[in-house]
Scaffold this motif. Structure first.
Motif, PDB file in Angstrom:
ATOM      1  N   LYS A 149       0.717  11.662  -8.643  1.00 49.93           N
ATOM      2  CA  LYS A 149       0.825  10.216  -8.491  1.00 49.93           C
ATOM      3  C   LYS A 149       1.744   9.871  -7.317  1.00 49.93           C
ATOM      4  N   THR A 150       1.493   8.722  -6.728  1.00 54.12           N
ATOM      5  CA  THR A 150       2.335   8.225  -5.646  1.00 54.12           C
ATOM      6  C   THR A 150       2.669   6.758  -5.901  1.00 54.12           C
ATOM      7  N   VAL A 151       3.696   6.278  -5.212  1.00 53.34           N
ATOM      8  CA  VAL A 151       4.083   4.865  -5.246  1.00 53.34           C
ATOM      9  C   VAL A 151       3.981   4.336  -3.823  1.00 53.34           C
ATOM     10  N   ASP A 152       3.286   3.239  -3.657  1.00 53.36           N
ATOM     11  CA  ASP A 152       3.115   2.648  -2.334  1.00 53.36           C
ATOM     12  C   ASP A 152       4.477   2.332  -1.720  1.00 53.36           C
ATOM     13  N   THR A 153       4.644   2.640  -0.444  1.00 56.28           N
ATOM     14  CA  THR A 153       5.916   2.374   0.229  1.00 56.28           C
ATOM     15  C   THR A 153       6.137   0.892   0.470  1.00 56.28           C
ATOM     16  N   GLY A 154       5.051   0.106   0.497  1.00 56.72           N
ATOM     17  CA  GLY A 154       5.163  -1.307   0.815  1.00 56.72           C
ATOM     18  C   GLY A 154       5.082  -1.587   2.302  1.00 56.72           C
ATOM     19  N   LEU A 181       5.508  11.129  -6.540  1.00 57.14           N
ATOM     20  CA  LEU A 181       6.274  11.217  -7.774  1.00 57.14           C
ATOM     21  C   LEU A 181       6.278  12.670  -8.245  1.00 57.14           C
ATOM     22  N   GLY A 182       7.335  13.052  -8.930  1.00 54.65           N
ATOM     23  CA  GLY A 182       7.411  14.412  -9.420  1.00 54.65           C
ATOM     24  C   GLY A 182       7.568  15.436  -8.314  1.00 54.65           C
ATOM     25  N   ALA A 183       8.295  15.073  -7.273  1.00 54.26           N
ATOM     26  CA  ALA A 183       8.513  15.973  -6.146  1.00 54.26           C
ATOM     27  C   ALA A 183       9.821  15.591  -5.466  1.00 54.26           C
ATOM     28  N   LEU A 184      10.389  16.531  -4.752  1.00 52.78           N
ATOM     29  CA  LEU A 184      11.608  16.269  -4.001  1.00 52.78           C
ATOM     30  C   LEU A 184      11.253  15.624  -2.669  1.00 52.78           C
ATOM     31  N   VAL A 185      11.843  14.446  -2.412  1.00 57.47           N
ATOM     32  CA  VAL A 185      11.666  13.732  -1.153  1.00 57.47           C
ATOM     33  C   VAL A 185      13.041  13.591  -0.509  1.00 57.47           C
ATOM     34  N   ALA A 243       9.175   0.202  -3.304  1.00 55.17           N
ATOM     35  CA  ALA A 243       8.911   1.259  -4.273  1.00 55.17           C
ATOM     36  C   ALA A 243       9.776   1.098  -5.515  1.00 55.17           C
ATOM     37  N   LEU A 244      11.054   0.781  -5.333  1.00 50.55           N
ATOM     38  CA  LEU A 244      11.939   0.607  -6.480  1.00 50.55           C
ATOM     39  C   LEU A 244      11.491  -0.567  -7.347  1.00 50.55           C
ATOM     40  N   ALA A 245      11.064  -1.644  -6.708  1.00 50.80           N
ATOM     41  CA  ALA A 245      10.583  -2.803  -7.464  1.00 50.80           C
ATOM     42  C   ALA A 245       9.336  -2.442  -8.263  1.00 50.80           C
ATOM     43  N   ARG A 246       8.443  -1.658  -7.670  1.00 53.72           N
ATOM     44  CA  ARG A 246       7.221  -1.264  -8.372  1.00 53.72           C
ATOM     45  C   ARG A 246       7.533  -0.352  -9.546  1.00 53.72           C
ATOM     46  N   VAL A 247       8.455   0.574  -9.338  1.00 53.03           N
ATOM     47  CA  VAL A 247       8.817   1.486 -10.425  1.00 53.03           C
ATOM     48  C   VAL A 247       9.379   0.706 -11.603  1.00 53.03           C
ATOM     49  N   ALA A 248      10.242  -0.273 -11.337  1.00 61.66           N
ATOM     50  CA  ALA A 248      10.834  -1.075 -12.413  1.00 61.66           C
ATOM     51  C   ALA A 248       9.786  -1.943 -13.091  1.00 61.66           C
ATOM     52  N   GLN A 249       8.888  -2.538 -12.312  1.00 60.40           N
ATOM     53  CA  GLN A 249       7.875  -3.427 -12.869  1.00 60.40           C
ATOM     54  C   GLN A 249       6.862  -2.662 -13.698  1.00 60.40           C
ATOM     55  N   GLN A 250       6.538  -1.440 -13.293  1.00 63.47           N
ATOM     56  CA  GLN A 250       5.581  -0.649 -14.052  1.00 63.47           C
ATOM     57  C   GLN A 250       6.079  -0.385 -15.456  1.00 63.47           C
ATOM     58  N   GLY A 251       7.372  -0.137 -15.588  1.00 62.20           N
ATOM     59  CA  GLY A 251       7.928   0.092 -16.911  1.00 62.20           C
ATOM     60  C   GLY A 251       7.825  -1.148 -17.783  1.00 62.20           C
ATOM     61  N   GLN A 295       9.199  18.344 -10.675  1.00 62.24           N
ATOM     62  CA  GLN A 295       7.764  18.583 -10.855  1.00 62.24           C
ATOM     63  C   GLN A 295       7.303  18.380 -12.290  1.00 62.24           C
ATOM     64  N   ALA A 296       8.222  18.449 -13.228  1.00 59.96           N
ATOM     65  CA  ALA A 296       7.858  18.240 -14.631  1.00 59.96           C
ATOM     66  C   ALA A 296       7.964  16.775 -15.043  1.00 59.96           C
ATOM     67  N   THR A 297       8.152  15.873 -14.080  1.00 61.46           N
ATOM     68  CA  THR A 297       8.351  14.459 -14.380  1.00 61.46           C
ATOM     69  C   THR A 297       7.409  13.593 -13.539  1.00 61.46           C
ATOM     70  N   GLU A 298       7.491  12.294 -13.765  1.00 56.98           N
ATOM     71  CA  GLU A 298       6.846  11.304 -12.899  1.00 56.98           C
ATOM     72  C   GLU A 298       7.924  10.413 -12.288  1.00 56.98           C
ATOM     73  N   THR A 299       9.043  11.020 -11.972  1.00 62.52           N
ATOM     74  CA  THR A 299      10.186  10.316 -11.409  1.00 62.52           C
ATOM     75  C   THR A 299      10.131  10.346  -9.889  1.00 62.52           C
ATOM     76  N   LEU A 300      10.487   9.239  -9.272  1.00 61.19           N
ATOM     77  CA  LEU A 300      10.623   9.182  -7.826  1.00 61.19           C
ATOM     78  C   LEU A 300      12.007   9.729  -7.490  1.00 61.19           C
TER      79      LEU A 300
END
Length: 246
Positions: free
Chosen positions: A27-32, A47-51, A69-77, A158-163
């Motif tokens: 999965k990815t999150v749009d940069t905006g 998501l689930g990778a080291l950036v 991206a941070l706004a999208r991550v918060a809104q998705q939850g 890699q075991a998560t969907e965390t940015l």
């Protein structure tokens, strides 16, 4: 010998042609920012990778770069009505400003500020945050970090969907890293210049200019006022401070 298919990812998701951007198999999150997203495999932050964001100096616009991206991550939850998925700031170089993060679109009750007195404690904290799997994003500032610690973070992510965004000095670009994506960030007129140091795809020799909108809160007469309260708690050498509105 049979010709390779047009998209070698059909053979295995870890394969891609050197002349093409890899297709994201996670999965990815749009940069905006359309121009930046077009340069990233999957069209966004993985998501689930080291950036890694390698900055010339802290505060040159890296947080505004991450704003969409941070706004999208918060809104998705919120939309999924799941348990809270906070945005965690680990070893941030400055005290978070609640007004500024409200502008970034991160609800204050989903913002957590973590500080550790030692590098080892900070790395331990980062791994625990990732292993918990309850965060939408983890932004981790670190000056010096060993290669084995980078690999541990990458494996934990890699075991998560965390940015997972690791912010390091620009000089670290010369060091090897298992990060899926590495971007150099330098100040530029009206925004920042982004150098693609590493990605799953062809090399990009020209920097990409990203225009950043100034924060109306920080430009206001009240922008320098800290409008937050901190509730600290200590565990294992790590200080946790949940930013809350006054």
């Amino acid at each position: 010998m049979a010709a390779l298919p047009k998209h070698v990812e059909s053979i295995h998701p870890s394969l891609w042609r050197g002349s093409q951007l890899a297709r994201a198999y996670g999965k990815t999150v749009d940069t905006g920012y359309a121009a930046l997203s077009a340069e990233l495999p999957g069209g966004g932050w993985p998501l689930g990778a080291l950036v890694e964001l390698l900055v010339q100096q802290p505060g040159i616009g890296e947080m505004r770069l991450m704003r969409p991206a941070l706004a999208r991550v918060a809104q998705q939850g919120q939309q999924a009505q799941r348990a809270r998925r906070p945005v965690v700031l680990l070893q941030a170089p400055h005290v978070p400003n609640a007004l500024a993060f409200s502008y970034l679109g991160v609800p204050l009750d989903k913002l957590m500020w973590l500080r550790a007195s030692k590098t080892a404690d900070a790395l331990w904290c980062a791994e625990r945050v990732l292993q918990a799997g309850s965060c939408g994003a983890l932004l981790f500032w670190q000056q010096h970090i060993r290669s084995e610690a980078l690999r541990r973070l990458h494996l934990a992510a890699q075991a998560t969907e965390t940015l997972l965004i690791l912010v390091r000095p620009l000089a670290s670009a010369q060091d090897a890293s298992p990060a899926t994506l590495r971007l150099g960030v330098r100040p530029a007129e009206g925004g920042i210049a982004v150098d693609v140091i590493k990605r799953r795809g062809p090399n990009r020799t020209e920097p990409l200019t990203v225009t950043l909108q100034p924060s109306p809160i920080l430009l206001s007469p009240h922008g320098r006022v800290r409008r937050h309260s901190l509730v600290p708690a200590f565990a294992g050498g790590v200080q946790t401070e949940v930013v809350a509105s006054v």
